[in-house]
Enzyme design. Sequence first.
Site, mmCIF file in Angstrom:
data_model
loop_
_atom_site.group_PDB
_atom_site.id
_atom_site.type_symbol
_atom_site.label_atom_id
_atom_site.label_comp_id
_atom_site.label_asym_id
_atom_site.label_seq_id
_atom_site.Cartn_x
_atom_site.Cartn_y
_atom_site.Cartn_z
ATOM 1 N N THR A 32 0.829 -1.196 0.000
ATOM 2 C CA THR A 32 0.000 0.000 0.000
ATOM 3 C C THR A 32 0.866 1.250 0.000
ATOM 4 O O THR A 32 1.958 1.275 0.558
ATOM 5 C CB THR A 32 -0.963 0.056 1.211
ATOM 6 O OG1 THR A 32 -0.260 0.509 2.379
ATOM 7 C CG2 THR A 32 -1.590 -1.307 1.465
ATOM 8 N N ASP A 56 -4.226 5.872 2.103
ATOM 9 C CA ASP A 56 -3.810 6.877 3.064
ATOM 10 C C ASP A 56 -4.243 6.350 4.426
ATOM 11 O O ASP A 56 -5.445 6.271 4.718
ATOM 12 C CB ASP A 56 -4.486 8.220 2.756
ATOM 13 C CG ASP A 56 -4.156 9.298 3.781
ATOM 14 O OD1 ASP A 56 -3.445 8.995 4.761
ATOM 15 O OD2 ASP A 56 -4.627 10.437 3.604
ATOM 16 N N ASN A 83 4.062 -0.117 8.521
ATOM 17 C CA ASN A 83 5.296 0.636 8.317
ATOM 18 C C ASN A 83 5.080 2.111 8.016
ATOM 19 O O ASN A 83 6.016 2.900 8.097
ATOM 20 C CB ASN A 83 6.075 -0.030 7.161
ATOM 21 C CG ASN A 83 7.264 0.781 6.703
ATOM 22 O OD1 ASN A 83 8.221 0.968 7.443
ATOM 23 N ND2 ASN A 83 7.211 1.287 5.479
ATOM 24 N N SER A 134 8.161 0.427 14.827
ATOM 25 C CA SER A 134 8.193 1.498 15.815
ATOM 26 C C SER A 134 9.526 2.213 15.657
ATOM 27 O O SER A 134 9.906 2.599 14.557
ATOM 28 C CB SER A 134 8.004 0.912 17.225
ATOM 29 O OG SER A 134 8.095 1.909 18.208
ATOM 30 N N TYR A 148 7.419 13.032 17.486
ATOM 31 C CA TYR A 148 7.738 11.721 16.912
ATOM 32 C C TYR A 148 7.973 10.714 18.033
ATOM 33 O O TYR A 148 7.424 9.605 18.010
ATOM 34 C CB TYR A 148 8.968 11.820 16.016
ATOM 35 C CG TYR A 148 9.368 10.492 15.399
ATOM 36 C CD1 TYR A 148 8.719 10.012 14.271
ATOM 37 C CD2 TYR A 148 10.374 9.713 15.968
ATOM 38 C CE1 TYR A 148 9.056 8.788 13.709
ATOM 39 C CE2 TYR A 148 10.720 8.490 15.418
ATOM 40 C CZ TYR A 148 10.059 8.031 14.291
ATOM 41 O OH TYR A 148 10.398 6.810 13.751
ATOM 42 N N LYS A 152 5.701 7.252 18.869
ATOM 43 C CA LYS A 152 6.250 5.897 18.937
ATOM 44 C C LYS A 152 6.084 5.279 20.324
ATOM 45 O O LYS A 152 5.873 4.071 20.450
ATOM 46 C CB LYS A 152 7.715 5.901 18.504
ATOM 47 C CG LYS A 152 7.905 6.237 17.023
ATOM 48 C CD LYS A 152 7.147 5.286 16.105
ATOM 49 C CE LYS A 152 7.412 5.532 14.631
ATOM 50 N NZ LYS A 152 6.683 4.591 13.753
ATOM 51 N N THR A 183 17.742 6.105 4.902
ATOM 52 C CA THR A 183 16.601 6.214 3.998
ATOM 53 C C THR A 183 16.264 7.698 3.910
ATOM 54 O O THR A 183 16.984 8.542 4.426
ATOM 55 C CB THR A 183 15.389 5.435 4.546
ATOM 56 O OG1 THR A 183 14.959 6.054 5.771
ATOM 57 C CG2 THR A 183 15.754 3.978 4.833
#
Length: 274
Positions: A32, A56, A83, A134, A148, A152, A183
């Site tokens: 997705t 979404d 994810n 996580s 953030y 988490k 990334t």
Amino acid sequence: MSKIILITGASKGFGKLWAEAFLKQGDKVIATARDTSALNDLVTAYGDHILPLKLDVNNREEVFAAIGQARQHFGRIDVLINNAGYGLFGTTEETTEAQARLQMETNFFGSLWVVQAVLPVFRQQKSGHLIQVSSFLGLTTLPLLGLYNASKFAVEGLIETVDSEVAHLGIKTTLIEPNGYATDWAGASATQTNADIEDYAPVRAAFAKSGENPDIWGVPAATVAPLLQIVQSANPPKRLLFGKIAYHGIQQVYTQRLKEIEEWKEVSIAAHGH
């Protein structure tokens, strides 16, 4: 036997890397993404072994519809890799209400909606493995990542609770807790708060300097083998740190926490009252 793997946030980063790894070993993948065109190369290479779905995760109805479509298409879902998410950088004071709400909406509520949508499938199957991405920042914190970190921490509590509710149904859960990786999580995928309060300049400078050390960033491809091992395990871990920074950092944090707990043991027990 091949498995049916559902991966959210599969258009780039970990999601796309892991999707391709599963496809290479013969599994089937529901991938997705907000923009499924980013998955065209995998569709060309693997044909009907991959089902790209526009999603979404902030849209709960869309999440339930996508899970239903995925199950109808492949007949079952063996593994969910939750994810989707992003990083919001900036001090807590400088974070706007809209930024704070969107960070929690995507990272926490988006994960919750996917979990709620997939659990009925797992319950009916009496099997399934819920893997939640996580962060080691769900166990400790770094400055400039307050919202953030909070998202988490919330995800950690959510999945740990779900595990206690569904274990008797043959459903397994795993929290993957990576440190920073090379990334675009800290690049194109990240958002920034305002940075106009001068008192925080030293904190921002120290944070920027720490990020200049290439050794702190893990190699994304190195996560593939550990993830495949988790999925193939009959007894997967409830939690697994990804990366040496995460391992050494959390080991130090927990050692210090346990030390302080013991130092204040008598006060804690006295607070019970009887």
